[in-house]
Design an enzyme around this catalytic site. Structure first.
Site: not given
Ligand code: CMC
Length: 459
Positions: A315, A372
């Site tokens: 998140h 989720d």
């Molecule tokens: N599985 C594997 N790796 C992950 C995941 C995951 N679910 N989430 C983040 N990472 C990694 C990402 O690849 C990155 O790695 P690195 O620094 O080596 O490049 C690091 O963790 C930081 O992640 P980010 O993508 O930069 O983080 P963000 O803040 O941009 O994204 C997020 C947040 C929720 C979109 C992301 O964690 C994600 O894609 N999660 C899976 C989808 C999900 O469950 N979404 C629901 C969110 S809660 C409901 C809502 O409010 O929408």
């Protein structure tokens, strides 16, 4: 405590730029002591803008609706901890709190309930819209289109100029969003759309419209009603997430409430946002059907070339735990026990969580289960199919979207949301007519004669 914090900090920050310019930027302090540097005059003073792709460090507004402390796992609506709201409120009470800022009095509660009931049915000729969608259209596509279409059936709702009118339009929207959601499901499975009932409360009425048939009445259990109420409460608002920011963006151009909420539904659909609940259950099904172990799946996630994420994990704001996920995990256990359901997906989810939380990849990136991760298992236990998960998220989030729209609408100082950018395209180019462009292009891509087998003839 908050007052001390405010007193302790400097009231402005100074920024010195490479060209020697200096800007004094005011500090804004929130109720809980969170601090921001107000850069709204920076460009006027210095010619610089700030750049923050993905808004990871940008406050887009000041808001009095929801407070999150992502480090401490705190979520509050209008000051009340989510745990208390989840324990003591119905979804409609929580929605009233989110929208109007206070818990409703008994009179306010029953008045709002009455207008919800009065507005629950869709206009008769509106129902034909469902038939215009192809079979198996995704319910999110139907829902977003039809919420926007609703405005055409409520012409006075285009301009909201009194509290009474805002209450009427909000109730109409909240009530009809639920009816549209159930109807979009019915039409996607080729069953007749079910009318709402005037003797049922909000959540029971939704379950009735989802599962009753013209010849068979569906009566939800108390456990099912409680679980869905809880799900909707936990999704009611979540400060400046992707869909809520979209609603505020659209509202800032003075678009009406229906159009703004329809835009929120579209933004919610994506799998990184509200669509993640559907993606989680699909992931659990894949693991089950393939016979892969949870350790093998986690290894695939960690292999960056796979492009696979652990859905329902991570998140932007919560860095230690998502309080909604904890509440839902307990509720999931209770519901499955009460309904005597043994869903192997719940075991897989628990195992995935255990493996991930012991793995440095997830620990070092501070990735934990989000709202989720367990919600799909609850919805599945209620008989709700995966393509409806995000739709139900949208029913809950409608309360927050309305509240955020109201903040923009009621604020006389509100301005259109209009970010800037840093342009990285081509610099100014000299205009050429078509003939000149073709000539230049063929010269640009001319293969050297010595490398060509056709002796220099351009094909
Ligand atoms: N599985 C594997 N790796 C992950 C995941 C995951 N679910 N989430 C983040 N990472 C990694 C990402 O690849 C990155 O790695 P690195 O620094 O080596 O490049 C690091 O963790 C930081 O992640 P980010 O993508 O930069 O983080 P963000 O803040 O941009 O994204 C997020 C947040 C929720 C979109 C992301 O964690 C994600 O894609 N999660 C899976 C989808 C999900 O469950 N979404 C629901 C969110 S809660 C409901 C809502 O409010 O929408």
């Amino acid at each position: 405590m908050t007052e001390n914090l405010v007193d302790d900090i400097t009231q402005s920050a100074s920024l010195t730029l490479p060209d020697g310019q200096r800007a004094d930027l005011p500090i804004v302090v929130g109720t809980e002591g969170e601090r921001a540097i107000d850069i709204s005059k920076l460009r006027a003073q210095t010619g610089y803008i700030t750049l923050d792709d993905g808004y990871t460090n940008t406050g887009s507004c000041q808001s009095a609706i929801t407070y999150i402390d992502g480090e401490a796992g705190i979520l509050r609506y209008r000051g009340y901890p989510i745990e208390d709201i989840a324990k003591h409120c119905s979804f409609i009470e929580a929605a009233q709190l989110v929208i109007w800022g206070e818990l409703p009095s008994p009179d306010q509660r029953s008045h709002f309930s009455d207008i919800l009931t009065e507005n629950s049915a869709l206009p008769e000729d509106f129902r034909r819209h469902f038939a215009a969608f192809p079979p198996h259209a995704h319910p999110m596509s139907i829902m977003s289109a039809l919420i926007n279409a609703l405005q055409s059936y409520d012409l006075p709702g285009l301009t909201i100029d009194s509290d009474e009118e805002f209450e009427r339009v909000s109730a109409t929207l909240m009530s009809k969003v639920r009816t549209i959601a159930a109807a979009s499901y019915k039409s996607s499975i080729g069953e007749p759309i079910i009318y709402p009932r005037y003797d049922l409360r909000y959540v029971e009425n939704f379950l009735h419209m989802m599962f009753s048939r013209p010849y068979r009445n569906f009566v939800p259990t108390a456990e099912a009603t409680r679980a869905l109420n809880l799900f909707l409460i936990l999704h009611a608002d979540h400060e400046q997430n992707c869909s809520t920011s979209t609603v505020r963006m659209v509202a800032s151009g003075q678009a009406n409430l229906y159009a703004s909420v329809a835009a929120g539904v579209c933004a919610l659909w994506g799998s990184l946002h509200g669509g993640a609940n559907q993606a989680v259950i699909e992931m659990l099904d894949l693991i089950l059907e393939s016979g892969m172990s949870t350790k093998e799946y986690i290894a695939k996630v960690k292999d960056r070339s796979s492009g696979i994420k652990l859905m329902g994990f991570g998140h932007r704001v919560y860095r230690n735990f998502d309080p909604r996920s904890r509440i839902l995990k307990d509720a999931c256990d209770d519901l499955l026990n009460a309904l005597n359901i043994d869903d192997p997906r719940l075991n897989i989810a628990r195992e995935l969580e255990e493996v991930a939380l012991a793995d440095d990849y997830f620990v070092s990136r501070r990735l934990y289960p989000n709202v989720d991760f367990y919600s799909g298992t609850i919805l599945t236990a209620l008989g709700i199919p995966p393509e409806m998960f995000t739709v139900i998220f949208a029913i809950g989030r409608t309360a927050g979207w309305i509240a955020n729209w109201k903040e923009i609408h009621d604020n006389p100082a509100s301005r259109i949301y209009r970010p800037r950018q840093i342009y990285v395209g081509p610099p100014q180019r000299e205009w050429m007519n078509r003939f000149q462009r073709e000539k230049a292009t063929s010269q640009e891509f001319r293969v050297p004669d010595e490398l060509r087998s056709d002796g220099g003839v351009v094909a």
